[in-house]
Design a protein around this motif. Structure first.
Motif, PDB file in Angstrom:
ATOM      1  N   PRO A 298      46.176  46.655  33.775  1.00  0.00           N
ATOM      2  CA  PRO A 298      44.817  45.956  34.179  1.00  0.00           C
ATOM      3  C   PRO A 298      44.593  44.691  34.420  1.00  0.00           C
ATOM      4  CG  PRO A 298      44.527  47.235  32.169  1.00  0.00           C
ATOM      5  CD  PRO A 298      46.055  47.450  32.706  1.00  0.00           C
ATOM      6  N   ASP A 299      45.152  44.077  33.002  1.00  0.00           N
ATOM      7  CA  ASP A 299      44.908  42.408  33.131  1.00  0.00           C
ATOM      8  C   ASP A 299      45.787  41.795  34.277  1.00  0.00           C
ATOM      9  OD1 ASP A 299      43.354  42.763  30.967  1.00  0.00           O
ATOM     10  OD2 ASP A 299      44.891  42.403  29.539  1.00  0.00           O
ATOM     11  N   ASP A 300      47.003  42.342  34.537  1.00  0.00           N
ATOM     12  CA  ASP A 300      47.923  41.815  35.643  1.00  0.00           C
ATOM     13  C   ASP A 300      47.189  41.959  36.748  1.00  0.00           C
ATOM     14  OD1 ASP A 300      49.700  41.030  33.645  1.00  0.00           O
ATOM     15  OD2 ASP A 300      51.022  42.677  33.809  1.00  0.00           O
ATOM     16  N   LEU A 301      46.863  43.056  36.939  1.00  0.00           N
ATOM     17  CA  LEU A 301      46.082  43.425  38.269  1.00  0.00           C
ATOM     18  C   LEU A 301      44.821  42.501  38.624  1.00  0.00           C
ATOM     19  CD1 LEU A 301      45.601  45.433  40.759  1.00  0.00           C
ATOM     20  CD2 LEU A 301      44.486  46.880  39.240  1.00  0.00           C
ATOM     21  N   GLU A 302      43.939  42.480  37.439  1.00  0.00           N
ATOM     22  CA  GLU A 302      42.900  41.490  37.748  1.00  0.00           C
ATOM     23  C   GLU A 302      43.342  40.280  38.348  1.00  0.00           C
ATOM     24  OE1 GLU A 302      38.859  40.031  35.546  1.00  0.00           O
ATOM     25  OE2 GLU A 302      40.555  41.039  34.431  1.00  0.00           O
ATOM     26  N   ARG A 303      44.476  39.615  37.675  1.00  0.00           N
ATOM     27  CA  ARG A 303      44.986  38.481  37.806  1.00  0.00           C
ATOM     28  C   ARG A 303      45.315  38.227  39.021  1.00  0.00           C
ATOM     29  NH1 ARG A 303      48.658  38.387  34.201  1.00  0.00           N
ATOM     30  NH2 ARG A 303      47.427  37.668  32.593  1.00  0.00           N
ATOM     31  N   GLY A 304      46.139  39.130  39.539  1.00  0.00           N
ATOM     32  CA  GLY A 304      46.588  39.430  40.941  1.00  0.00           C
ATOM     33  C   GLY A 304      45.592  39.266  42.081  1.00  0.00           C
ATOM     34  N   ILE A 305      44.563  39.909  41.601  1.00  0.00           N
ATOM     35  CA  ILE A 305      43.591  40.049  42.708  1.00  0.00           C
ATOM     36  C   ILE A 305      42.710  39.111  42.879  1.00  0.00           C
ATOM     37  CG2 ILE A 305      41.406  41.297  43.159  1.00  0.00           C
ATOM     38  CD1 ILE A 305      42.779  43.927  42.350  1.00  0.00           C
ATOM     39  N   ARG A 306      42.491  38.202  41.791  1.00  0.00           N
ATOM     40  CA  ARG A 306      41.599  36.955  41.599  1.00  0.00           C
ATOM     41  C   ARG A 306      42.299  35.876  42.142  1.00  0.00           C
ATOM     42  NH1 ARG A 306      36.355  37.963  40.585  1.00  0.00           N
ATOM     43  NH2 ARG A 306      35.970  39.279  39.020  1.00  0.00           N
ATOM     44  N   SER A 307      43.764  35.930  42.093  1.00  0.00           N
ATOM     45  CA  SER A 307      44.553  34.807  42.812  1.00  0.00           C
ATOM     46  C   SER A 307      44.363  35.089  44.455  1.00  0.00           C
ATOM     47  CB  SER A 307      45.801  35.031  42.547  1.00  0.00           C
ATOM     48  OG  SER A 307      46.652  36.155  42.893  1.00  0.00           O
ATOM     49  N   ILE A 308      44.038  36.330  44.818  1.00  0.00           N
ATOM     50  CA  ILE A 308      44.027  36.577  46.486  1.00  0.00           C
ATOM     51  C   ILE A 308      42.680  35.967  46.810  1.00  0.00           C
ATOM     52  CG2 ILE A 308      43.885  38.290  48.160  1.00  0.00           C
ATOM     53  CD1 ILE A 308      46.824  37.326  47.158  1.00  0.00           C
ATOM     54  N   LEU A 309      41.689  36.320  45.761  1.00  0.00           N
ATOM     55  CA  LEU A 309      40.409  35.729  46.203  1.00  0.00           C
ATOM     56  C   LEU A 309      40.182  34.557  46.402  1.00  0.00           C
ATOM     57  CD1 LEU A 309      38.344  38.743  44.254  1.00  0.00           C
ATOM     58  CD2 LEU A 309      38.611  38.478  46.990  1.00  0.00           C
ATOM     59  N   ALA A 310      41.013  33.776  45.771  1.00  0.00           N
ATOM     60  CA  ALA A 310      40.939  32.493  45.701  1.00  0.00           C
ATOM     61  C   ALA A 310      41.620  31.523  46.660  1.00  0.00           C
ATOM     62  CB  ALA A 310      41.426  31.788  44.220  1.00  0.00           C
ATOM     63  N   GLN A 311      42.200  32.358  47.490  1.00  0.00           N
ATOM     64  CA  GLN A 311      43.013  31.827  48.689  1.00  0.00           C
ATOM     65  C   GLN A 311      41.795  31.245  49.699  1.00  0.00           C
ATOM     66  OE1 GLN A 311      46.355  31.762  49.277  1.00  0.00           O
ATOM     67  NE2 GLN A 311      46.296  32.028  47.068  1.00  0.00           N
ATOM     68  N   GLN A 312      42.125  29.963  50.378  1.00  0.00           N
ATOM     69  CA  GLN A 312      41.414  29.138  51.067  1.00  0.00           C
ATOM     70  C   GLN A 312      41.760  28.824  52.639  1.00  0.00           C
ATOM     71  OE1 GLN A 312      40.345  25.473  49.352  1.00  0.00           O
ATOM     72  NE2 GLN A 312      40.161  26.324  47.317  1.00  0.00           N
ATOM     73  N   ASP A 313      41.115  28.876  53.346  1.00  0.00           N
ATOM     74  CA  ASP A 313      41.609  28.639  54.846  1.00  0.00           C
ATOM     75  C   ASP A 313      41.989  29.849  55.584  1.00  0.00           C
ATOM     76  OD1 ASP A 313      40.636  26.093  54.244  1.00  0.00           O
ATOM     77  OD2 ASP A 313      42.698  25.204  54.119  1.00  0.00           O
ATOM     78  N   VAL A 314      41.940  30.872  55.171  1.00  0.00           N
ATOM     79  CA  VAL A 314      42.099  32.375  55.682  1.00  0.00           C
ATOM     80  C   VAL A 314      40.727  33.238  55.628  1.00  0.00           C
ATOM     81  CG1 VAL A 314      44.546  31.993  55.220  1.00  0.00           C
ATOM     82  CG2 VAL A 314      43.210  33.075  53.463  1.00  0.00           C
TER      83      VAL A 314
ATOM     84  N   LEU B 149      36.744  46.853  40.374  1.00  0.00           N
ATOM     85  CA  LEU B 149      37.324  45.883  41.456  1.00  0.00           C
ATOM     86  C   LEU B 149      36.393  45.067  41.733  1.00  0.00           C
ATOM     87  CD1 LEU B 149      39.359  47.930  43.862  1.00  0.00           C
ATOM     88  CD2 LEU B 149      40.070  46.809  41.773  1.00  0.00           C
ATOM     89  N   PRO B 150      36.778  43.691  42.255  1.00  0.00           N
ATOM     90  CA  PRO B 150      35.741  42.609  42.412  1.00  0.00           C
ATOM     91  C   PRO B 150      34.994  42.980  43.796  1.00  0.00           C
ATOM     92  CG  PRO B 150      37.679  41.712  41.627  1.00  0.00           C
ATOM     93  CD  PRO B 150      37.969  43.042  41.691  1.00  0.00           C
ATOM     94  N   ASP B 151      33.848  42.157  44.018  1.00  0.00           N
ATOM     95  CA  ASP B 151      33.314  42.505  45.446  1.00  0.00           C
ATOM     96  C   ASP B 151      34.302  42.005  46.477  1.00  0.00           C
ATOM     97  OD1 ASP B 151      30.991  43.386  44.250  1.00  0.00           O
ATOM     98  OD2 ASP B 151      30.080  41.449  44.285  1.00  0.00           O
ATOM     99  N   GLY B 152      34.466  42.666  47.641  1.00  0.00           N
ATOM    100  CA  GLY B 152      35.171  42.187  48.545  1.00  0.00           C
ATOM    101  C   GLY B 152      36.417  42.798  48.778  1.00  0.00           C
ATOM    102  N   VAL B 153      36.920  43.789  47.390  1.00  0.00           N
ATOM    103  CA  VAL B 153      38.144  44.518  47.492  1.00  0.00           C
ATOM    104  C   VAL B 153      37.945  46.086  47.482  1.00  0.00           C
ATOM    105  CG1 VAL B 153      40.060  44.873  45.951  1.00  0.00           C
ATOM    106  CG2 VAL B 153      39.115  42.469  45.980  1.00  0.00           C
ATOM    107  N   ALA B 154      38.369  46.587  48.464  1.00  0.00           N
ATOM    108  CA  ALA B 154      38.140  48.056  48.793  1.00  0.00           C
ATOM    109  C   ALA B 154      39.419  48.881  47.908  1.00  0.00           C
ATOM    110  CB  ALA B 154      38.397  48.374  50.351  1.00  0.00           C
TER     111      ALA B 154
ATOM    112  N   ASP C 147      51.769  43.262  39.257  1.00  0.00           N
ATOM    113  CA  ASP C 147      52.247  42.438  38.249  1.00  0.00           C
ATOM    114  C   ASP C 147      52.561  40.811  38.378  1.00  0.00           C
ATOM    115  OD1 ASP C 147      54.377  43.508  39.653  1.00  0.00           O
ATOM    116  OD2 ASP C 147      55.554  43.913  37.756  1.00  0.00           O
ATOM    117  N   ALA C 148      52.218  40.705  39.855  1.00  0.00           N
ATOM    118  CA  ALA C 148      52.439  39.269  40.641  1.00  0.00           C
ATOM    119  C   ALA C 148      51.202  38.707  40.809  1.00  0.00           C
ATOM    120  CB  ALA C 148      53.276  39.584  41.875  1.00  0.00           C
TER     121      ALA C 148
END
Length: 302
Positions: A30-46, A62-67, A99-100
């Motif tokens: 769960p910790d790795d999953l949250e880190r990975g999803i947060r890193s995607i939500l932080a992406q800019q210009d897309v 899951l955070p808002d914006g993630v199905a 885990d990425a």
């Protein structure tokens, strides 16, 4: 998402590139999953369309914006990713294992710039780095001659934990190799990109994070490694090249594990299974593709 900056994949007045993101998980990290999803939500210009696929697990919290897509049983890594593709839209597809993670918020933008700047590139894998500073294993560089990890080049296999490609290219490959369940699906995907007249690309200038974990942690590692080597050849190579590819890898594994009798026994169990069982759809690559791969440094024999 923020507005595109100068030099990005979209200029003033143009729509941002759209990316369908498939995050695959069994819910055990769960910790790795949250880190990975947060890193995607932080992406800019897309613009992002994100789905978290629970392989035998129902994603929750899951955070808002993630199905969320809950698969009632573990269908294997390739099939899990394929199920996620059907749930997202976007001109590009990005696959991320649980885990990425992606440390740079401009990663997707920069990856798309690479893809659009050189239309011969049909798939991109970034350099992989352990975020704690542990030296990354050489296997994460998908080249025979490894060289420097920061050096970019065409490749003939990919580390599957973070991969981006145009959706049209992915669709033309037929998707991830579902019968494989685990192991070598990244080789087949890369081969099928090459068979479209494109190249798979290792981008040493772009980074994904992943902890150093031994692949032998998987109970069936040796068996599936061998079975899928045989299936890879049977599904993708012209008949003449099938025994050459399997034979070369058989020799390599005998030399590699000659002192590990239990590993070699499990490997040959999978080898026999690969010949006995149906590998699924056969789509042999063209002679032109084999010649292009040979000129690029790696004919599909090893």
């Amino acid at each position: 998402m923020s507005a595109p900056s100068l030099g990005g994949p979209a200029s003033a007045g143009q729509a941002l590139p759209t990316v369908g993101v498939v995050v695959l998980t069994q819910g055990t990290r769960p910790d790795d999953l949250e880190r990975g999803i947060r890193s995607i939500l932080a992406q800019q210009d897309v613009e992002l369309d994100i789905v978290c696929v629970g392989n035998g697990w129902e994603p929750t919290g899951l955070p808002d914006g993630v199905a969320a897509l809950a698969l009632p049983e573990n269908l294997g890594i390739p099939a899990g990713r394929n199920r996620g593709v059907a749930k997202v839209t976007g001109e590009y597809l990005f696959f991320l294992d649980d885990d990425a993670s992606i440390p740079d918020p401009h990663f997707l933008r920069d990856a798309i710039v690479t893809l659009t700047s050189d239309l011969s590139i049909g798939l991109l894998q970034p350099r992989v780095v352990d975020p704690t500073g542990i030296t990354s294993p050489r296997r994460w560089i998908p080249r025979i001659r490894k060289g420097e990890a920061t050096h970019s080049s065409p490749v003939f296999s990919v580390w599957e934990g973070a991969v981006i490609l145009p959706r049209a290219v992915f669709d033309a490959t037929g998707g991830w190799a579902e019968p494989f369940f685990y192991a070598h699906e990244g080789i087949e995907l890369a081969w099928r990109v090459w068979d479209q007249g494109l190249r798979a690309w290792y981008a040493g200038d772009l980074e994904a994070n992943h902890p150093v974990i031994q692949p032998t942690r998987h109970a069936d590692y040796y068996r599936l490694n061998a079975r899928n080597r045989v299936w890879l050849a049977r599904r993708n190579l012209p008949a003449l090249f099938v025994p050459l590819y399997v034979g070369s890898w058989t020799g390599i594994q005998i030399l590699r594990w000659a002192r590990n009798r239990s590993a070699l026994s499990a490997w040959f169990g999978g080898w026999r299974e690969g010949w006995r069982e149906d590998p699924g759809m056969r789509k042999p690559m063209s002679a032109r593709t084999i010649w292009r791969m040979t000129l690029a440094g790696r004919p599909p024999i090893v």
